[in-house]
Design a protein around this motif. Structure first.
Motif, PDB file in Angstrom:
ATOM      1  N   HIS A   1       0.813  -1.148   0.033  1.00  0.00           N
ATOM      2  CA  HIS A   1       0.090   0.116  -0.131  1.00  0.00           C
ATOM      3  C   HIS A   1       0.943   1.263  -0.114  1.00  0.00           C
ATOM      4  CE1 HIS A   1      -3.925   1.923   1.355  1.00  0.00           C
ATOM      5  NE2 HIS A   1      -3.051   3.167   1.264  1.00  0.00           N
TER       6      HIS A   1
ATOM      7  N   ASP B   1       2.597   2.918   3.171  1.00  0.00           N
ATOM      8  CA  ASP B   1       1.567   4.243   2.936  1.00  0.00           C
ATOM      9  C   ASP B   1       2.286   5.286   2.844  1.00  0.00           C
ATOM     10  OD1 ASP B   1      -1.074   5.301   2.634  1.00  0.00           O
ATOM     11  OD2 ASP B   1      -1.230   5.689   4.724  1.00  0.00           O
TER      12      ASP B   1
ATOM     13  N   HIS C   1      -9.373   1.830   0.899  1.00  0.00           N
ATOM     14  CA  HIS C   1      -9.104   2.424   2.404  1.00  0.00           C
ATOM     15  C   HIS C   1     -10.543   2.103   3.139  1.00  0.00           C
ATOM     16  CE1 HIS C   1      -6.271   5.197   0.137  1.00  0.00           C
ATOM     17  NE2 HIS C   1      -5.401   4.843   1.361  1.00  0.00           N
TER      18      HIS C   1
ATOM     19  N   HIS D   1      -5.432   0.132   6.059  1.00  0.00           N
ATOM     20  CA  HIS D   1      -5.586   0.426   7.790  1.00  0.00           C
ATOM     21  C   HIS D   1      -6.497  -0.477   8.296  1.00  0.00           C
ATOM     22  CE1 HIS D   1      -3.214   3.971   6.345  1.00  0.00           C
ATOM     23  NE2 HIS D   1      -3.825   4.344   5.335  1.00  0.00           N
TER      24      HIS D   1
ATOM     25  N   HIS E   1       1.297   5.415  -2.162  1.00  0.00           N
ATOM     26  CA  HIS E   1       0.615   6.429  -3.073  1.00  0.00           C
ATOM     27  C   HIS E   1       1.607   6.914  -3.730  1.00  0.00           C
ATOM     28  CE1 HIS E   1      -3.458   6.559  -1.167  1.00  0.00           C
ATOM     29  NE2 HIS E   1      -2.795   5.787  -0.368  1.00  0.00           N
TER      30      HIS E   1
HETATM   31 ZN    ZN Z   1      -3.333   4.941   1.512  1.00  0.00          ZN
END
Ligand code: ZN
Ligand code: GUN
Length: 424
Positions: free
Chosen positions: A70, A315, A225, A264, A72
């Motif tokens: 995960h 993340d 998410h 998460h 971005h």
């Molecule tokens: Zn994220």
């Protein structure tokens, strides 16, 4: 070309939390590589041959490359943005930054930097959110293909509750995702992840379109998410008043199953945990992000006890380090606060084979097994003076791994191989 990569090899064939003898370790080992694949892993003495080229990494450790489940991509310039929790952080820093990815040339330039950072931190596969702009996914896939690096990525679908510059529409989001799937999914080592950002930024119409994509492409991953932050959960439930809980929204649109990665998944209701287990859906633990954004403490042990297999991830840019070593360090501390233990064997299994299992890709990546792709990380346990000093007292492999887990970062990455090619 055949070549032998020599060092202390470590690979897991089972989960060390579940079984005693979960790994194979060769003190004087080697990985025999040909055409980007592992031909064999074993004792150097057995694998060596006259005329066979060798690279000697002794005394360093050779493991399968790290997998980040995960991250971005358009947040490489968001990392370390001060003072906010999730929703304010998104509005203040993240959405404006992601808007820049519509500018000509920005996404391709960032894609190169992003992949450079991954390999410098020993990560050979990532599951990446791109921006809403299809050219961001296009740029990431093109750059990953040029390096023969296995990426799983998707453009985010988001059609509300964000600035105009980062919104699509249900139809545009569907069409752009569909075109990217047709072009990139299964091309070389690239795979597509259908990516509705989260329920707050997708209307029911868009969630419906995401569900349609998932039905049309059942072999694509899905990433989103779930239940990261208490204000996020309250806002989400106000937007979907019929939903029994947050997970129910994703279930309503047909997104649950072993292909989905739920970033998460911290503040879960009992019903959500039960449905996650029944559907084989995967939560993803993002320790540095959960601490940085003040989101909460992930319950790895509780979910595992229910038969749920979680991923672990950086993340970036809610997370603060590209390093899976640092991620395991902060993960250890979060589990301490939960009264749980992250043993170094469990941690290194998680960042390699464990994450591969979550992706259903353990036949390709995450181990040093013959026939799998030659994605490797070479780790130096004496990368800094402090580590060198501490290593003087280490007597077991577990201790050495724990020193790497707690004190290691990109300085401990001596080399990263992607499909057999050295990247540093
Ligand atoms: Zn994220
Ligand atoms: N929830 C929706 N979008 C995001 C994001 O970009 N980062 C994090 N940490 N949570 C999110």
């Amino acid at each position: 070309m055949r070549q032998l990569i020599r060092g202390r090899t470590l690979s897991f064939h089972a989960d060390p939390v579940e079984v005693e003898n979960a790994f194979t370790y060769h003190e004087d080992g080697a990985v025999l590589v040909e055409d980007g694949k592992i031909v064999a892993t074993g004792d150097y003495a057995t694998l060596r041959a006259d005329g066979l080229p060798e690279i000697d990494h002794r005394p360093n450790l050779i493991l399968p490359g790290f997998i980040d489940t995960h991250i971005h991509f358009p947040q490489v310039q968001v990392v370390a943005s001060w003072g906010a929790q999730l929703l304010d952080w998104l509005n203040t820093y993240t959405f404006p930054e992601e808007a820049r990815f519509s500018q000509q040339g920005h996404a391709p330039a960032m894609a190169e930097k992003f992949l450079d950072l991954l390999v410098h931190h020993g990560t050979t596969t990532a599951v990446a959110f791109c921006s809403v702009h299809p050219q961001s996914a296009e740029a990431l896939f093109s750059a990953a293909e040029a390096r023969n690096m296995a990426m799983i990525a998707g453009k985010v679908m988001m059609d509300r509750n964000a600035p105009e510059a980062v919104l699509d529409t249900p139809q545009q989001g569907y069409d752009d995702s569909k075109a990217l799937i047709e072009k990139w999914h299964g091309r070389g080592r690239q795979r597509y992840a259908i990516t509705p950002r989260f329920a707050i930024t997708s209307t029911p119409q868009q969630m419906e379109m995401a569900g349609q994509l998932a039905r049309e492409h059942p072999d694509c991953h899905i990433q989103t998410h779930l239940s990261e932050n208490l204000d996020e959960i309250a806002f989400t439930l106000s937007l979907y008043p019929q939903a029994r809980d947050y997970l129910d929204i994703y279930e309503t649109y047909g997104l649950l199953g072993d292909k989905i990665l739920l970033g998460h998944s911290i503040h879960l209701e009992e019903r959500e945990i039960a449905r996650m287990a029944e559907t084989g859906s995967h939560p993803v633990f993002c320790p540095t992000s959960n601490l940085f954004l003040g989101s909460g403490l992930f319950d790895e042990g509780g979910l595992r006890a229910r038969g749920i297999r979680a991923g672990i991830a950086t993340d970036i840019g809610g997370g603060t380090s590209y390093s899976m070593l640092q991620t395991m360090n902060e993960g250890y501390k979060i589990l301490q606060l939960r009264g749980q233990k992250l043993h170094p064997f469990a941690a290194f299994h998680w960042a390699t084979r464990g994450n591969a299992l979550v992706l259903g890709m353990e036949d390709r990546i995450g181990t040093l097994a013959a026939g799998t792709d030659a994605d490797l990380v070479v780790l130096n346990s004496r990368a800094t003076p402090a580590m060198t000093l501490r290593m003087e007292r280490a007597t077991t492999l577990a201790e050495e791994l724990f020193i790497l887990q707690i004190m290691g970062d990109d300085r401990a990455i001596a080399q990263t191989y992607v499909a057999g090619k050295p990247m540093l």
